[in-house]
Motif scaffolding. Sequence first.
Motif, PDB file in Angstrom:
ATOM      1  N   PRO A   8     -36.223  51.680  16.218  1.00 42.66           N
ATOM      2  CA  PRO A   8     -35.914  49.684  16.658  1.00 42.66           C
ATOM      3  C   PRO A   8     -36.947  48.658  16.495  1.00 42.66           C
ATOM      4  O   PRO A   8     -37.349  49.385  17.516  1.00 42.66           O
ATOM      5  CB  PRO A   8     -34.452  49.039  16.924  1.00 42.66           C
ATOM      6  N   PRO A   9     -37.856  47.756  15.443  1.00 35.17           N
ATOM      7  CA  PRO A   9     -37.079  47.726  14.930  1.00 35.17           C
ATOM      8  C   PRO A   9     -37.906  48.383  13.523  1.00 35.17           C
ATOM      9  O   PRO A   9     -37.636  48.105  11.941  1.00 35.17           O
ATOM     10  CB  PRO A   9     -37.554  45.792  14.530  1.00 35.17           C
ATOM     11  N   PHE A  10     -38.538  49.277  13.674  1.00 39.25           N
ATOM     12  CA  PHE A  10     -38.980  49.670  12.515  1.00 39.25           C
ATOM     13  C   PHE A  10     -38.052  51.147  11.514  1.00 39.25           C
ATOM     14  O   PHE A  10     -38.895  51.218  10.421  1.00 39.25           O
ATOM     15  CB  PHE A  10     -40.541  50.272  13.176  1.00 39.25           C
ATOM     16  N   GLY A  11     -37.735  51.862  12.357  1.00 33.11           N
ATOM     17  CA  GLY A  11     -37.125  52.478  12.069  1.00 33.11           C
ATOM     18  C   GLY A  11     -35.117  52.907  12.113  1.00 33.11           C
ATOM     19  O   GLY A  11     -35.479  52.574  13.685  1.00 33.11           O
ATOM     20  N   THR A  12     -34.560  53.363  11.546  1.00 34.21           N
ATOM     21  CA  THR A  12     -33.456  54.279  12.708  1.00 34.21           C
ATOM     22  C   THR A  12     -33.157  55.779  13.162  1.00 34.21           C
ATOM     23  O   THR A  12     -33.154  56.427  12.372  1.00 34.21           O
ATOM     24  CB  THR A  12     -31.978  53.788  12.204  1.00 34.21           C
ATOM     25  N   CYS A  13     -34.283  55.938  14.097  1.00 32.75           N
ATOM     26  CA  CYS A  13     -33.941  57.313  13.647  1.00 32.75           C
ATOM     27  C   CYS A  13     -33.889  58.242  15.244  1.00 32.75           C
ATOM     28  O   CYS A  13     -32.879  57.831  16.116  1.00 32.75           O
ATOM     29  CB  CYS A  13     -35.544  58.869  13.626  1.00 32.75           C
ATOM     30  N   ASN A  14     -33.286  59.767  14.985  1.00 35.13           N
ATOM     31  CA  ASN A  14     -32.618  60.199  16.528  1.00 35.13           C
ATOM     32  C   ASN A  14     -33.389  59.687  17.489  1.00 35.13           C
ATOM     33  O   ASN A  14     -32.933  59.819  18.412  1.00 35.13           O
ATOM     34  CB  ASN A  14     -31.867  62.180  15.770  1.00 35.13           C
ATOM     35  N   SER A  15     -34.687  59.633  17.604  1.00 34.43           N
ATOM     36  CA  SER A  15     -35.790  59.722  18.726  1.00 34.43           C
ATOM     37  C   SER A  15     -37.125  59.311  18.150  1.00 34.43           C
ATOM     38  O   SER A  15     -36.995  58.791  17.125  1.00 34.43           O
ATOM     39  CB  SER A  15     -35.138  61.205  18.843  1.00 34.43           C
ATOM     40  N   GLY A  16     -37.795  58.777  19.271  1.00 35.20           N
ATOM     41  CA  GLY A  16     -38.946  58.318  18.800  1.00 35.20           C
ATOM     42  C   GLY A  16     -39.159  57.081  19.193  1.00 35.20           C
ATOM     43  O   GLY A  16     -39.009  56.468  20.428  1.00 35.20           O
ATOM     44  N   ASN A  17     -40.225  57.070  19.308  1.00 32.97           N
ATOM     45  CA  ASN A  17     -41.033  55.400  19.663  1.00 32.97           C
ATOM     46  C   ASN A  17     -42.210  54.735  18.472  1.00 32.97           C
ATOM     47  O   ASN A  17     -42.834  55.590  19.365  1.00 32.97           O
ATOM     48  CB  ASN A  17     -41.852  55.177  21.531  1.00 32.97           C
ATOM     49  N   SER A  18     -41.347  53.988  18.207  1.00 34.36           N
ATOM     50  CA  SER A  18     -42.713  53.573  16.870  1.00 34.36           C
ATOM     51  C   SER A  18     -43.535  53.180  17.503  1.00 34.36           C
ATOM     52  O   SER A  18     -44.997  52.705  17.123  1.00 34.36           O
ATOM     53  CB  SER A  18     -41.630  52.612  16.333  1.00 34.36           C
ATOM     54  N   ARG A  19     -43.436  52.355  19.406  1.00 35.56           N
ATOM     55  CA  ARG A  19     -45.261  51.335  19.708  1.00 35.56           C
ATOM     56  C   ARG A  19     -46.147  52.762  20.527  1.00 35.56           C
ATOM     57  O   ARG A  19     -46.757  52.024  20.253  1.00 35.56           O
ATOM     58  CB  ARG A  19     -44.270  50.470  20.021  1.00 35.56           C
ATOM     59  N   ARG A  20     -45.691  53.856  20.194  1.00 41.60           N
ATOM     60  CA  ARG A  20     -46.407  54.475  20.905  1.00 41.60           C
ATOM     61  C   ARG A  20     -46.829  56.038  20.120  1.00 41.60           C
ATOM     62  O   ARG A  20     -47.829  55.722  20.245  1.00 41.60           O
ATOM     63  CB  ARG A  20     -45.800  55.127  22.630  1.00 41.60           C
ATOM     64  N   GLU A  21     -45.889  56.336  19.859  1.00 44.96           N
ATOM     65  CA  GLU A  21     -45.740  57.921  19.771  1.00 44.96           C
ATOM     66  C   GLU A  21     -46.942  57.649  18.182  1.00 44.96           C
ATOM     67  O   GLU A  21     -47.788  59.516  18.574  1.00 44.96           O
ATOM     68  CB  GLU A  21     -44.589  58.595  19.544  1.00 44.96           C
ATOM     69  N   PRO A  22     -47.421  56.833  16.843  1.00 43.55           N
ATOM     70  CA  PRO A  22     -47.834  57.151  16.421  1.00 43.55           C
ATOM     71  C   PRO A  22     -49.551  57.230  17.269  1.00 43.55           C
ATOM     72  O   PRO A  22     -50.438  57.583  16.018  1.00 43.55           O
ATOM     73  CB  PRO A  22     -47.935  55.963  15.256  1.00 43.55           C
ATOM     74  N   TYR A  23     -50.335  56.867  18.268  1.00 45.58           N
ATOM     75  CA  TYR A  23     -50.905  56.378  18.298  1.00 45.58           C
ATOM     76  C   TYR A  23     -51.269  57.772  19.737  1.00 45.58           C
ATOM     77  O   TYR A  23     -52.483  58.324  19.028  1.00 45.58           O
ATOM     78  CB  TYR A  23     -50.832  55.259  19.575  1.00 45.58           C
ATOM     79  N   VAL A  24     -49.882  58.576  19.767  1.00 42.61           N
ATOM     80  CA  VAL A  24     -50.077  59.650  20.704  1.00 42.61           C
ATOM     81  C   VAL A  24     -50.404  60.583  19.454  1.00 42.61           C
ATOM     82  O   VAL A  24     -52.162  61.847  19.696  1.00 42.61           O
ATOM     83  CB  VAL A  24     -49.219  59.825  21.237  1.00 42.61           C
ATOM     84  N   ALA A  25     -50.179  60.965  18.745  1.00 40.87           N
ATOM     85  CA  ALA A  25     -49.921  61.494  17.083  1.00 40.87           C
ATOM     86  C   ALA A  25     -51.548  61.490  16.484  1.00 40.87           C
ATOM     87  O   ALA A  25     -52.714  62.112  15.870  1.00 40.87           O
ATOM     88  CB  ALA A  25     -48.581  61.201  15.985  1.00 40.87           C
ATOM     89  N   ALA A  26     -51.777  60.090  16.548  1.00 41.19           N
ATOM     90  CA  ALA A  26     -53.571  60.419  15.689  1.00 41.19           C
ATOM     91  C   ALA A  26     -54.280  60.620  16.993  1.00 41.19           C
ATOM     92  O   ALA A  26     -55.181  61.267  16.497  1.00 41.19           O
ATOM     93  CB  ALA A  26     -53.159  58.342  15.992  1.00 41.19           C
ATOM     94  N   HIS A  27     -53.921  60.227  18.027  1.00 39.12           N
ATOM     95  CA  HIS A  27     -55.298  60.859  19.437  1.00 39.12           C
ATOM     96  C   HIS A  27     -55.842  62.751  19.070  1.00 39.12           C
ATOM     97  O   HIS A  27     -56.884  62.716  19.717  1.00 39.12           O
ATOM     98  CB  HIS A  27     -54.599  60.352  20.579  1.00 39.12           C
ATOM     99  N   ASN A  28     -54.564  63.109  19.130  1.00 36.29           N
ATOM    100  CA  ASN A  28     -54.319  64.574  18.431  1.00 36.29           C
ATOM    101  C   ASN A  28     -54.844  65.454  17.969  1.00 36.29           C
ATOM    102  O   ASN A  28     -55.795  66.241  17.115  1.00 36.29           O
ATOM    103  CB  ASN A  28     -53.122  65.139  19.172  1.00 36.29           C
ATOM    104  N   MET A  29     -54.735  64.241  16.715  1.00 37.52           N
ATOM    105  CA  MET A  29     -55.278  64.422  15.623  1.00 37.52           C
ATOM    106  C   MET A  29     -57.109  64.792  15.630  1.00 37.52           C
ATOM    107  O   MET A  29     -57.727  65.279  14.638  1.00 37.52           O
ATOM    108  CB  MET A  29     -54.761  64.359  14.308  1.00 37.52           C
ATOM    109  N   LEU A  30     -56.866  63.593  16.028  1.00 37.84           N
ATOM    110  CA  LEU A  30     -59.021  63.119  16.077  1.00 37.84           C
ATOM    111  C   LEU A  30     -59.002  64.293  16.757  1.00 37.84           C
ATOM    112  O   LEU A  30     -60.474  64.898  16.687  1.00 37.84           O
ATOM    113  CB  LEU A  30     -58.705  61.632  16.811  1.00 37.84           C
ATOM    114  N   LEU A  31     -58.682  65.035  18.451  1.00 41.74           N
ATOM    115  CA  LEU A  31     -59.545  65.237  19.284  1.00 41.74           C
ATOM    116  C   LEU A  31     -59.336  66.539  18.337  1.00 41.74           C
ATOM    117  O   LEU A  31     -60.214  67.237  18.278  1.00 41.74           O
ATOM    118  CB  LEU A  31     -58.709  65.496  20.460  1.00 41.74           C
ATOM    119  N   SER A  32     -58.217  67.509  17.291  1.00 35.76           N
ATOM    120  CA  SER A  32     -58.594  68.684  16.769  1.00 35.76           C
ATOM    121  C   SER A  32     -59.653  68.369  15.775  1.00 35.76           C
ATOM    122  O   SER A  32     -60.520  69.504  15.416  1.00 35.76           O
ATOM    123  CB  SER A  32     -57.022  69.005  15.762  1.00 35.76           C
ATOM    124  N   HIS A  33     -59.507  67.286  15.028  1.00 31.75           N
ATOM    125  CA  HIS A  33     -60.688  67.283  13.855  1.00 31.75           C
ATOM    126  C   HIS A  33     -61.363  67.374  14.095  1.00 31.75           C
ATOM    127  O   HIS A  33     -63.457  68.056  14.122  1.00 31.75           O
ATOM    128  CB  HIS A  33     -60.768  65.932  13.221  1.00 31.75           C
TER     129      HIS A  33
END
Length: 258
Positions: free
Chosen positions: A212-237
């Motif tokens: 919250p407030p972005f959504g209701t999921c069983n787990s996650g952190n909408s303020r942090r995890e998108p940046y972690v995922a993007a970071h790993n995708m950029l390094l993979s690229h």
Amino acid sequence: MAAATGMIMLAALAILTPSARGLDRADFPPGFLFGVATSAYQIEGAYLEDGKGLSNWDVFTHTQPRRIKDGRNGDIADDHYHRYMEDVEIIHSLGVNSYRFSISWARILPRGQLGGVNSAGIAFYDRLITALLQKGIEPFVTLHHFDMPQELETRYGSWLGAGIREEFGYYADVCFKAFGDRVRFWTTFNEPNMFAKFAYMLGNYPPARCSPPFGTCNSGNSRREPYVAAHNMLLSHAAAVENYKKNYQVKPTDILPL
């Protein structure tokens, strides 16, 4: 009223931009590519055939159908896996000369680098690429269009764990080695920014993580995890590009954009 308005707009367009009434190939520079595009999960089907492993989208659509507008899945989809020759004929009949498609990671490496390369998956994309080239259609290959082996999502949280970088690098290398003699145009990630948003901020795509407030999921952190995922995708690229340029690029015109 809507029809009348549309006719007025078309008439105005014809007056103001007469060239828009009749374009042909001569209006474009030599070598200009006209194309169509798809993604593997949306069209292939055959979700457990010929050695393919479960992808994250296979599991997501079966376990969380409420997140899909009509509750459907890609088990059969357009049956492109069996009807790819018909689809190539349709593409050719449109008069286009390029086709962007994605490879199903789970069809090539059902369990990631811990398992073997699926020769049947390699053979399928070999046949598709050959069929395209025989029709004069340039293949554009996308390596990641939102889908990956479910085992890797379970192991790393999809793009949250640093280990996924090595997995992607291995996968990219397998594809470069198998298809790089015929494929000149590669894309590592389709819309990585949107994937990070919908998978890790809003929770609409697997692994469906949000808070919250972005959504209701069983787990996650909408303020942090998108940046972690993007970071790993950029390094993979970056790692995939370096590998491609060093070991597989034949001409300077061969490109590998994000």
